[in-house]
Design a protein around this motif. Sequence first.
Motif, PDB file in Angstrom:
ATOM      1  N   PRO A 155      12.601   5.625  11.458  1.00 33.33           N
ATOM      2  CA  PRO A 155      11.934   6.691  12.227  1.00 33.33           C
ATOM      3  C   PRO A 155      11.382   7.814  11.350  1.00 33.33           C
ATOM      4  O   PRO A 155      10.602   8.641  11.822  1.00 33.33           O
ATOM      5  CB  PRO A 155      13.049   7.214  13.147  1.00 33.33           C
ATOM      6  N   LEU A 156      11.751   7.814  10.062  1.00 35.81           N
ATOM      7  CA  LEU A 156      11.221   8.810   9.126  1.00 35.81           C
ATOM      8  C   LEU A 156       9.993   8.285   8.379  1.00 35.81           C
ATOM      9  O   LEU A 156       9.405   8.996   7.563  1.00 35.81           O
ATOM     10  CB  LEU A 156      12.293   9.216   8.115  1.00 35.81           C
ATOM     11  N   GLY A 157       9.641   7.032   8.665  1.00 32.58           N
ATOM     12  CA  GLY A 157       8.490   6.432   7.987  1.00 32.58           C
ATOM     13  C   GLY A 157       8.770   6.056   6.552  1.00 32.58           C
ATOM     14  O   GLY A 157       7.844   5.896   5.749  1.00 32.58           O
ATOM     15  N   ARG A 158      10.049   5.858   6.210  1.00 34.48           N
ATOM     16  CA  ARG A 158      10.412   5.596   4.814  1.00 34.48           C
ATOM     17  C   ARG A 158      11.056   4.220   4.627  1.00 34.48           C
ATOM     18  O   ARG A 158      11.745   3.984   3.634  1.00 34.48           O
ATOM     19  CB  ARG A 158      11.375   6.672   4.319  1.00 34.48           C
ATOM     20  N   ALA A 159      10.841   3.293   5.576  1.00 39.83           N
ATOM     21  CA  ALA A 159      11.455   1.967   5.460  1.00 39.83           C
ATOM     22  C   ALA A 159      10.543   0.907   6.070  1.00 39.83           C
ATOM     23  O   ALA A 159       9.820   1.176   7.029  1.00 39.83           O
ATOM     24  CB  ALA A 159      12.818   1.945   6.147  1.00 39.83           C
ATOM     25  N   CYS A 160      10.595  -0.303   5.498  1.00 40.07           N
ATOM     26  CA  CYS A 160       9.862  -1.452   6.035  1.00 40.07           C
ATOM     27  C   CYS A 160      10.742  -2.693   5.957  1.00 40.07           C
ATOM     28  O   CYS A 160      11.554  -2.843   5.039  1.00 40.07           O
ATOM     29  CB  CYS A 160       8.575  -1.705   5.253  1.00 40.07           C
ATOM     30  N   ASP A 161      10.578  -3.603   6.946  1.00 38.11           N
ATOM     31  CA  ASP A 161      11.263  -4.892   6.969  1.00 38.11           C
ATOM     32  C   ASP A 161      10.227  -5.983   6.706  1.00 38.11           C
ATOM     33  O   ASP A 161       9.215  -6.068   7.406  1.00 38.11           O
ATOM     34  CB  ASP A 161      11.920  -5.136   8.329  1.00 38.11           C
ATOM     35  N   THR A 198      19.356 -11.090  12.343  1.00 38.68           N
ATOM     36  CA  THR A 198      18.473  -9.963  12.032  1.00 38.68           C
ATOM     37  C   THR A 198      19.281  -8.716  11.698  1.00 38.68           C
ATOM     38  O   THR A 198      18.956  -7.999  10.746  1.00 38.68           O
ATOM     39  CB  THR A 198      17.529  -9.682  13.210  1.00 38.68           C
ATOM     40  N   ALA A 199      20.343  -8.458  12.463  1.00 41.16           N
ATOM     41  CA  ALA A 199      21.161  -7.265  12.225  1.00 41.16           C
ATOM     42  C   ALA A 199      21.789  -7.287  10.831  1.00 41.16           C
ATOM     43  O   ALA A 199      21.960  -6.238  10.194  1.00 41.16           O
ATOM     44  CB  ALA A 199      22.255  -7.155  13.287  1.00 41.16           C
ATOM     45  N   ASN A 200      22.115  -8.495  10.356  1.00 37.30           N
ATOM     46  CA  ASN A 200      22.701  -8.626   9.021  1.00 37.30           C
ATOM     47  C   ASN A 200      21.646  -8.852   7.940  1.00 37.30           C
ATOM     48  O   ASN A 200      21.993  -9.136   6.791  1.00 37.30           O
ATOM     49  CB  ASN A 200      23.705  -9.790   9.006  1.00 37.30           C
ATOM     50  N   HIS A 201      20.371  -8.740   8.340  1.00 41.74           N
ATOM     51  CA  HIS A 201      19.251  -8.840   7.382  1.00 41.74           C
ATOM     52  C   HIS A 201      19.192 -10.191   6.670  1.00 41.74           C
ATOM     53  O   HIS A 201      18.808 -10.269   5.509  1.00 41.74           O
ATOM     54  CB  HIS A 201      19.321  -7.705   6.347  1.00 41.74           C
ATOM     55  N   TYR A 202      19.541 -11.275   7.379  1.00 39.95           N
ATOM     56  CA  TYR A 202      19.404 -12.606   6.806  1.00 39.95           C
ATOM     57  C   TYR A 202      17.973 -13.113   6.904  1.00 39.95           C
ATOM     58  O   TYR A 202      17.592 -14.037   6.182  1.00 39.95           O
ATOM     59  CB  TYR A 202      20.351 -13.597   7.505  1.00 39.95           C
ATOM     60  N   ASP A 203      17.191 -12.533   7.805  1.00 37.26           N
ATOM     61  CA  ASP A 203      15.815 -13.007   7.983  1.00 37.26           C
ATOM     62  C   ASP A 203      14.775 -12.027   7.436  1.00 37.26           C
ATOM     63  O   ASP A 203      13.585 -12.186   7.687  1.00 37.26           O
ATOM     64  CB  ASP A 203      15.526 -13.304   9.459  1.00 37.26           C
ATOM     65  N   HIS A 204      15.218 -11.029   6.678  1.00 42.15           N
ATOM     66  CA  HIS A 204      14.249 -10.099   6.086  1.00 42.15           C
ATOM     67  C   HIS A 204      14.910  -9.163   5.074  1.00 42.15           C
ATOM     68  O   HIS A 204      16.045  -8.741   5.273  1.00 42.15           O
ATOM     69  CB  HIS A 204      13.582  -9.238   7.173  1.00 42.15           C
ATOM     70  N   PRO A 205      14.205  -8.831   3.992  1.00 39.48           N
ATOM     71  CA  PRO A 205      14.651  -7.721   3.136  1.00 39.48           C
ATOM     72  C   PRO A 205      14.202  -6.394   3.764  1.00 39.48           C
ATOM     73  O   PRO A 205      13.080  -6.290   4.271  1.00 39.48           O
ATOM     74  CB  PRO A 205      13.902  -7.961   1.808  1.00 39.48           C
ATOM     75  N   HIS A 206      15.080  -5.417   3.725  1.00 39.14           N
ATOM     76  CA  HIS A 206      14.777  -4.056   4.191  1.00 39.14           C
ATOM     77  C   HIS A 206      14.637  -3.180   2.946  1.00 39.14           C
ATOM     78  O   HIS A 206      15.515  -3.177   2.079  1.00 39.14           O
ATOM     79  CB  HIS A 206      15.907  -3.549   5.086  1.00 39.14           C
ATOM     80  N   ILE A 207      13.538  -2.436   2.857  1.00 36.08           N
ATOM     81  CA  ILE A 207      13.290  -1.574   1.695  1.00 36.08           C
ATOM     82  C   ILE A 207      13.117  -0.126   2.181  1.00 36.08           C
ATOM     83  O   ILE A 207      12.299   0.136   3.065  1.00 36.08           O
ATOM     84  CB  ILE A 207      12.042  -2.008   0.918  1.00 36.08           C
ATOM     85  N   SER A 208      13.910   0.784   1.626  1.00 32.24           N
ATOM     86  CA  SER A 208      13.796   2.203   1.928  1.00 32.24           C
ATOM     87  C   SER A 208      13.417   2.971   0.674  1.00 32.24           C
ATOM     88  O   SER A 208      13.897   2.678  -0.422  1.00 32.24           O
ATOM     89  CB  SER A 208      15.122   2.765   2.467  1.00 32.24           C
ATOM     90  N   VAL A 209      12.548   3.973   0.841  1.00 31.66           N
ATOM     91  CA  VAL A 209      12.120   4.802  -0.276  1.00 31.66           C
ATOM     92  C   VAL A 209      12.568   6.238  -0.070  1.00 31.66           C
ATOM     93  O   VAL A 209      12.972   6.618   1.034  1.00 31.66           O
ATOM     94  CB  VAL A 209      10.570   4.772  -0.437  1.00 31.66           C
ATOM     95  N   TYR A 210      12.500   7.031  -1.129  1.00 21.08           N
ATOM     96  CA  TYR A 210      12.827   8.454  -1.000  1.00 21.08           C
ATOM     97  C   TYR A 210      11.724   9.159  -0.230  1.00 21.08           C
ATOM     98  O   TYR A 210      10.576   8.764  -0.262  1.00 21.08           O
ATOM     99  CB  TYR A 210      12.956   9.082  -2.383  1.00 21.08           C
TER     100      TYR A 210
END
Length: 332
Positions: free
Chosen positions: A253-259, A320-332
């Motif tokens: 919701p902060l616009g700092r993450a993508c799946d 999906t909740a355990n992120h087995y089907d996607h990498p989640h990337i968050s930035v500062y």
Amino acid sequence: MAVASPAGVRRGPLWRKLAALAAALALAVAPIPASAKPKPTVKQLKRELAALQKESDKLITDYYSTRVELQKVDKTEKAARERFKGAQAVYDREATNLRLMGTTQYISGEPNLANMFSGGGDPESLLNRLALNRHMVDVQNARLRGFAQVRDELQRAQEESAAQEEELRATVEDLEDRKKKAEKLIAKMRDKIEQLHDVPGARRDGTFVPQLPAGEDNITPRMRLVKQLVQERFEVPFGIGCYRSIRDGGEHPLGRACDFMLSRGGAMPSAAEIARGNEICAWVVKNAKRLGIMYVIYRQRIWHVRNGQWRTMTDRGGTTANHYDHPHISVY
């Protein structure tokens, strides 16, 4: 009379000047803190890229030449295998005929002059029998000579086929080696090209200024750059999800993450897609400090830039909740 202690001496202007001079000297000889390695300039990167491009062109030319050679060797090897196959068929047929001839002679016995003359009759009949025997011997000798030729041809075809197979194997190995070298160089070039991108909000000391989401996708400029670079390098055929309004304590919701999705509908990804996810994570971790990556989550594990290590997460109850089907990337 008591001697005044140094602490009790009244300090005049000269003392203050000496103290100021000592402080200045102390600062002058104090070690200067090591500064961060300067980021290469665009000019430097372009010069390095030009050198890499030249090397890459040569590697690709060699790779192409080896591929052409491989096609020629492959064609010759197939022809040699066909000749060997044909020679083997002729050999098998002639070997069978030779065995039959030997069996027939064994059963009937070898013809000799006594048998010829014991048949009686006029000289003409005898000459006819002698001529027939001579003809049979000639046929047998010719068959033996023919079999020897077939045997020798089979041996030559076998040796040629084995030699061509060995040359084909060596050419394939050489081609694979050239391909790997070219791929490494191309990856190196891609790294240099990516460094030409200025990371939004990055400071020389390696810290990152906070950013506000912007644009129709509602993500920060820094996150947008990371998303773009991942898409260009790896492709993500199942889609990328970034901003969402649900406030769950994360960066979405902060616009700092993508799946970066590896499958659809919560299905477990294929082996190839799992490998793609691993490659994405490895690249992001490698470039984390340059791109302002805060953390990465993949396959129920999290990597944070603070400690630089992967650790297992608690089970959240789903693919999906355990992120087995996607990498989640968050930035500062």
